[in-house]
Enzyme design. Structure first.
Site, PDB file in Angstrom:
ATOM      1  N   ASN A   1     -12.187   6.491   0.535  1.00 34.13           N
ATOM      2  CA  ASN A   1     -11.273   7.031   1.282  1.00 34.13           C
ATOM      3  C   ASN A   1     -10.160   7.240   0.875  1.00 34.13           C
ATOM      4  OD1 ASN A   1     -13.088   4.703   3.031  1.00 34.13           O
ATOM      5  ND2 ASN A   1     -12.876   6.369   4.058  1.00 34.13           N
TER       6      ASN A   1
ATOM      7  N   GLY B   1     -19.628   0.199   7.949  1.00 34.69           N
ATOM      8  CA  GLY B   1     -20.619   1.120   8.474  1.00 34.69           C
ATOM      9  C   GLY B   1     -20.054   2.256   9.182  1.00 34.69           C
TER      10      GLY B   1
ATOM     11  N   GLU C   1       0.859  -1.030  -0.070  1.00 38.41           N
ATOM     12  CA  GLU C   1       0.109   0.051   0.116  1.00 38.41           C
ATOM     13  C   GLU C   1       0.829   1.179  -0.072  1.00 38.41           C
ATOM     14  OE1 GLU C   1      -3.838   1.720   2.007  1.00 38.41           O
ATOM     15  OE2 GLU C   1      -2.806   0.229   3.066  1.00 38.41           O
TER      16      GLU C   1
ATOM     17  N   ASP D   1      -9.579  -3.911   5.635  1.00 41.91           N
ATOM     18  CA  ASP D   1      -8.441  -2.848   5.746  1.00 41.91           C
ATOM     19  C   ASP D   1      -8.393  -2.895   7.301  1.00 41.91           C
ATOM     20  OD1 ASP D   1      -6.659  -0.907   5.616  1.00 41.91           O
ATOM     21  OD2 ASP D   1      -8.185   0.848   5.364  1.00 41.91           O
TER      22      ASP D   1
ATOM     23  N   ALA E   1      -8.263   5.421  11.030  1.00 45.61           N
ATOM     24  CA  ALA E   1      -7.253   4.687  10.672  1.00 45.61           C
ATOM     25  C   ALA E   1      -7.455   3.197  10.520  1.00 45.61           C
ATOM     26  CB  ALA E   1      -6.015   4.924  11.901  1.00 45.61           C
ATOM     27  N   GLY E   2      -7.699   2.788   9.366  1.00 49.11           N
ATOM     28  CA  GLY E   2      -7.983   1.390   9.469  1.00 49.11           C
ATOM     29  C   GLY E   2      -9.261   0.843   9.934  1.00 49.11           C
TER      30      GLY E   2
ATOM     31  N   GLN F   1      -0.920   6.703   6.886  1.00 47.64           N
ATOM     32  CA  GLN F   1       0.376   6.383   6.462  1.00 47.64           C
ATOM     33  C   GLN F   1       1.254   7.410   7.055  1.00 47.64           C
ATOM     34  OE1 GLN F   1       0.952   3.702   4.647  1.00 47.64           O
ATOM     35  NE2 GLN F   1      -1.084   3.058   3.995  1.00 47.64           N
TER      36      GLN F   1
END
Length: 367
Positions: free
Chosen positions: A207, A237, A118, A262, A296-297, A130
């Site tokens: 995103n 969601g 990624e 993710d 974040a994820g 990141q």
């Protein structure tokens, strides 16, 4: 009720010999009957974008922790898995990618079907979670170094197409790896050129990219106009509104949407503070954020994301295809996994009518 390759349920028997599906009982050497009356049989799920789970992260660069992720994924019905890297230093990334060579196939683990790279070829403006310290320009030679140490396991690489050198990168490596547009500020024209040159994937649609606007459709519009392009969607969601999940399936159709998790190391664990890509992530009510509020994820596995999509109104057949066939096709492994087809790895799930997971089978071994 067996989920067939054409996306329908059919009342039939399913045959396995050794670690593969076969076409008939005549091909089964050791007959053991599993009664799945009143149940559904689904292909094992394929997650092509996940960083970790159960307290482990791919970027820990530890084979034992990677095994921990694969064991967790298998227990949740994800039988094929692409561990996903973050934007880190180049030598560190090579250490991370080398860990996959130390994983032996096991009935207790999901298949390690590839790697999703990624970072670091992303835009600072849309870096998301990141680490900007390690962002670098597209570099075909470095990608090949990483692929070599992983024994050619990299299936996806994310790229911001507006960055200098991206066009040359796409032209040089698009026949070696699937190139995904993501973590980008690209406008419609920049993204469309990338797709025309050979990029064929989008990293977590909506995103870490500009929004879809009526006079500036951006990456979303360019992907919609590129019929060969498949798009990832986090249907937890939290990342994408349920209405947008439904709209995305209508725009791209059931052939082009790839459900992903993710997920990060906090998946399967309680709320608290966790490390993610060298940064601290705070999880509250299952939502993961950096200190500045950047999402974040996720803390959701792919099976739950598939069930969420169904709860949002996506027909169950389309949601299953988006978690099995489509991701497998997107990384070129549909000849091995992603459907209950003779000749493929015997990976399947037995679930009840409410999608409660009852049994998981990897390579013909049921747990």
């Amino acid at each position: 009720m067996v989920f067939t390759e054409d996306g329908k349920f059919e009342r039939k028997d399913l045959y396995v010999d050794g670690d593969k599906f076969v076409a008939s009982l005549d091909e089964v050497r050791d007959e053991v009957v599993v009664d799945a009356q009143g149940r559904m049989i689904l292909p094992g799920l394929v997650d092509v974008h996940s960083h970790g789970a159960a307290g482990n992260d791919f970027c820990d660069a530890d084979p034992e922790k990677l095994k921990g992720i694969l064991a967790y994924e298998k227990s949740c019905g994800i039988t094929s898995y692409c561990p996903t890297s973050m934007t880190l230093g180049k030598e560190r990334l090579k250490e991370i990618f080398a860990t996959v060579t130390k994983i032996e196939p096991s009935k207790d683990l999901a298949h390690l079907i590839g790697i999703n790279m990624e970072g670091p070829f992303i835009s600072e403006a849309k870096k998301g979670a990141q680490n900007k310290k390690y962002i670098a320009g597209p570099d075909a030679a470095f990608f090949r170094e990483c692929n070599e140490v992983s024994q050619n396991k990299i299936k996806l690489v994310t790229l911001a197409p507006e960055e200098a050198g991206s066009e040359e990168f796409i032209k040089e490596v698009c026949d070696e790896v699937s190139i995904s547009v993501g973590h980008t500020m690209a406008n419609y024209e920049e993204a469309k050129k990338a797709f025309d040159l050979g990029a064929d994937h989008v990293t977590h649609l909506y995103n870490a990219m500009p929004p879809f606007l009526h006079r500036d459709p951006g990456v979303v519009g360019a992907a919609a106009d590129s019929s060969h392009c498949m798009v990832e969607l986090i249907s937890d969601g939290l990342h994408v509104h349920p209405g947008v999940v439904r709209t995305t399936f209508r725009i791209f159709g059931p052939e082009r949407v790839i459900l992903i998790s993710d997920s990060m190391r906090a998946t399967g664990l309680p709320d608290g503070s966790y490390e993610f890509g060298g940064q601290t992530v705070y999880v509250k009510d299952k939502k993961a954020k950096l200190e500045d509020g950047t999402i974040a994820g996720s803390t959701t596995n792919l099976y739950d994301c598939m069930c969420r999509a169904i709860s949002f109104g996506i027909p169950k057949e389309q949601a299953i295809l988006a978690a099995t066939r489509n991701p497998a096709k997107s990384i070129g492994v549909y000849d091995q996994v992603g459907s209950l087809t003779p000749g493929k790895s015997a990976d399947f799930l037995i679930v009840d009518e409410e999608f409660q997971l009852e049994k998981v089978c990897v390579s013909g071994q049921i747990a």
